[in-house]
Each structure stands twice: as C-alpha cells, then as structure tokens.
Design an enzyme around this catalytic site. Sequence first.
Site, PDB file in Angstrom:
ATOM      1  N   SER A 131      47.415  37.862  42.013  1.00 29.72           N
ATOM      2  CA  SER A 131      48.548  38.206  42.873  1.00 29.72           C
ATOM      3  C   SER A 131      49.477  37.040  43.190  1.00 29.72           C
ATOM      4  O   SER A 131      50.523  37.243  43.818  1.00 29.72           O
ATOM      5  CB  SER A 131      48.052  38.831  44.175  1.00 29.72           C
ATOM      6  OG  SER A 131      47.633  40.155  43.942  1.00 29.72           O
ATOM      7  N   SER A 235      49.950  46.365  49.212  1.00 33.64           N
ATOM      8  CA  SER A 235      49.793  47.367  48.160  1.00 33.64           C
ATOM      9  C   SER A 235      50.354  46.844  46.840  1.00 33.64           C
ATOM     10  O   SER A 235      51.532  46.496  46.755  1.00 33.64           O
ATOM     11  CB  SER A 235      50.515  48.662  48.554  1.00 33.64           C
ATOM     12  OG  SER A 235      50.491  49.600  47.501  1.00 33.64           O
ATOM     13  N   ASN A 236      49.519  46.818  45.822  1.00 34.71           N
ATOM     14  CA  ASN A 236      49.978  46.402  44.499  1.00 34.71           C
ATOM     15  C   ASN A 236      51.032  47.350  43.932  1.00 34.71           C
ATOM     16  O   ASN A 236      51.837  46.960  43.089  1.00 34.71           O
ATOM     17  CB  ASN A 236      48.784  46.311  43.543  1.00 34.71           C
ATOM     18  CG  ASN A 236      47.901  45.125  43.848  1.00 34.71           C
ATOM     19  OD1 ASN A 236      48.289  43.982  43.674  1.00 34.71           O
ATOM     20  ND2 ASN A 236      46.696  45.398  44.329  1.00 34.71           N
ATOM     21  N   ASN A 396      35.990  30.475  39.119  1.00 32.98           N
ATOM     22  CA  ASN A 396      35.954  31.352  37.945  1.00 32.98           C
ATOM     23  C   ASN A 396      34.888  32.447  38.045  1.00 32.98           C
ATOM     24  O   ASN A 396      34.157  32.713  37.098  1.00 32.98           O
ATOM     25  CB  ASN A 396      35.810  30.549  36.652  1.00 32.98           C
ATOM     26  CG  ASN A 396      34.508  29.769  36.573  1.00 32.98           C
ATOM     27  OD1 ASN A 396      33.842  29.540  37.575  1.00 32.98           O
ATOM     28  ND2 ASN A 396      34.152  29.341  35.364  1.00 32.98           N
TER      29      ASN A 396
END
Length: 421
Positions: A131, A235-236, A396
Amino acid sequence: MSMRDDSGAGIEAGTANRSTGGTTRSASRVRGHRRWLLPVATAACLLMTGAGTATAAAPATGSATAESSTTADRTPADILQAGAQQGIADGYPGVIGMVRKGDTTQYVHAGVGDLTNKVPADPKAKFRIGSNTKAFTSTVLLQLEGEKKLSLDDTVAKWLPGAVAANGYDGSKITIRQLLNHTSGLPDYFRSVLVNGPYFLNTNPREVFPPQNLVDVALAMRAPAAEPGEKFEYSNTNYLLAGMVIKAVTGEDAATQIQRRIIEPLGLRDTSFPTSDPALYGNYLHGYAIRTIFINDATASNVQVFGSAGAMVSTMDDLATFSRALMTGKLLEPAQMTELKTTVPVTADAGYGLGIERMKLSCGKSAWGHNGAVLGYFSEWLSSEDGTEQVLHTNNEYHLLAGTPGQTHTGKAMTDAFCAL
C-alpha cells in the site's frame, strides 16, 4: 563502514546522494506508538487456511551489537538494528532497515533474504511495497489536477460512469478526493473471501482480476454504512478506482503514468509497477507466508489483486528518495501540496491525507508515513515534514494477519529510531 557479527546482522553507514529529480508536471492495528492501516484477511479466510495466529518461523540468529549498549548510548541505527534482531527472534526470516538524516544514511539488516540459500538479508534488495503504492497513485492524480486536467472534487461518475452504481452506492455522490482520503464509504473488496481466499492460497498468481470486477465485489458486500465524506474507512477499493480515473483521464493505465511522471524523473532504477507478471527479478528479498506450522515462499504472488492500490516493487533507497521528493514539493505544485497534507481524522493522534498518514508519536514528534502489507512482505516508512529525517524498514514475511509480535517490535523500533534522530 560496516559492523557485523557472525549472525549476518549488521549496521552499515554511507552517504546518500542528494535527489536530483526535478519538479514534474505518486485493517487497522494498534501499536505502542501509532496506528497503521493494513489489508487483513477475513475470519472465513483464516479458518479456511488455518493461518491462525502462528508466528514461529526461522530461529533467532544471535544478538545485535546494539543490545549491549545502554539506551542513552544507542544511535537511531542501533535502535533499528536491535528491533531487526528482535524481529528475527519473533520468527521473521529477514529484516532490513534504513535511517537517513540529511545526506547521511545507515542501513541495518538481520536474518536472511532467502531461506533456501541462507543469503543474508540485503538492505539494497527489492521487495513488494504494497500500500505504499497509494502515495504514487495519489501523486499522479494531484499532478493531473495541477495541470487542470481534472479536479479532485470531480465525481467518480464524471470519469467512470456506471462504475459505482449498485447496492445503494452512487458514484455521482463520491469525489476523487474522497477516494484518496478514504472517506468514500466504499467497502474494501479485499475483505471478501472471494478475493483474499485465492490470494492467500496463492495457487494461481496469474489469475486475472480486472479492477471493475473487484469494485463490483466491494459493492455487493454490504449496503452503504455512511454517506460519502462522513467518516474515514480504509478501503483498497478507493485506490483501484483512483487508478481507473487515471486511465480515463490520460488514456494510459496508472503503471504507465507512474513510470513517466515519478519513476523516470526521480531516477528510481529499482522501482517498477508490475501489471501481470508475478515474479521478481534481479536482487530481491524472497517473501514468505506462515501457514500453520509451515512457512512457504510467496515471492511470486498476484499483482492484479491490488493494482494501483498496492502492486509496486521498490527498494528502501528508492522509497526514501520518492518520499523525500514528495514531502519537499519536488513532485507537486504548492496548491496540490496543501491538498496532499490536508488530513481527515483517523484517531486522536493520526490523520490521513491523500495517500499518506500524519502521526503524532509518543515522544512528541510528528511524522508522515505509510505502510505496505502484501503476501510475503511488510514495509513501513516515516518522514519528517521537511524530508530531512527518514526511517524505513521491511520484513519478508506477511500472512495477512496484523498485530503480530514481529510487526509490533520492528515497528516500535522504527518509531523509537525516528524519535532519536
């Protein structure tokens, strides 16, 4: 210089080149110091996959040199290094980090970037930034506004007629600005098991997820719970629509526009926006996802699931260069800089601007930043208002659960390091 021990951990110091990029016309959790925003799997997905709350992975590989120092004696890099080592003890395969003050940069690293070959985690390696992509997408739309090609107060329906018109949602009542500051009221498609289920299982990284299809999933999830502009809700879906607006205005997809407007002018040689290829190339961290008692390589994952909301790949150096250029006005005109930094309330000590978040830290300092969390990778950055002070770190391992011990400890170390600058 480099300070290392036999565990493969270390702090490396260097001098960063000053950015030469000219002006161009880019589920919640609570941590001890601030609140961040993450894509989190639904309960149904977690039950289906058995991900649960597992946190064990690679064992600790030794103690950091920084731990032997008293708190008062520790430098910001020492603090970040100790957090990286704790992240390894918590189960992360590898952790990398960066502390930058002015043109002086120090890197930290612990653990491995590849569990198979036991290659030490490289602070210069590429990773999926998740994001953190949102700041790039927002920057392009702000640039387009500065060029009078659109207004942030344009409605979604003006540029995407019919894209948001179902289940009580009305694109003629939602503005581009509300997409970018997450006040549109649109649900997050990634909370649907129809999306996060196959994404987490990662059995078909090349499965096609057209943006409009994902928007349609979001619209079908529930009726509106708030009017547009009424409240903040991460919200994506907002940033998928933002990418669709970029294409409607320019005739080119967000990846092409970000490449032309941000990546090339700033010389971000290790930054890319994959649109279909799930593989990573060159020097990169392998990404991992814990599944019950196993940890699986999730380096290749579906990039279309997040697209303009979170598909980009970068390095800490490139991400620091971008965030500094953004904060110092090298990418935006003054009017758009003001819009970028105009926030809506998230919590009492945090506000969301247009693709970036402002936080008041427990030490009294304020910082801008964001995070990124996609399968296998978790990254965060903090920057001072003037861009002279920056701290970043990357882990990671990410299995769609927020608030894990590794996230908590490495995140606190990042905040403490920033406070110590």
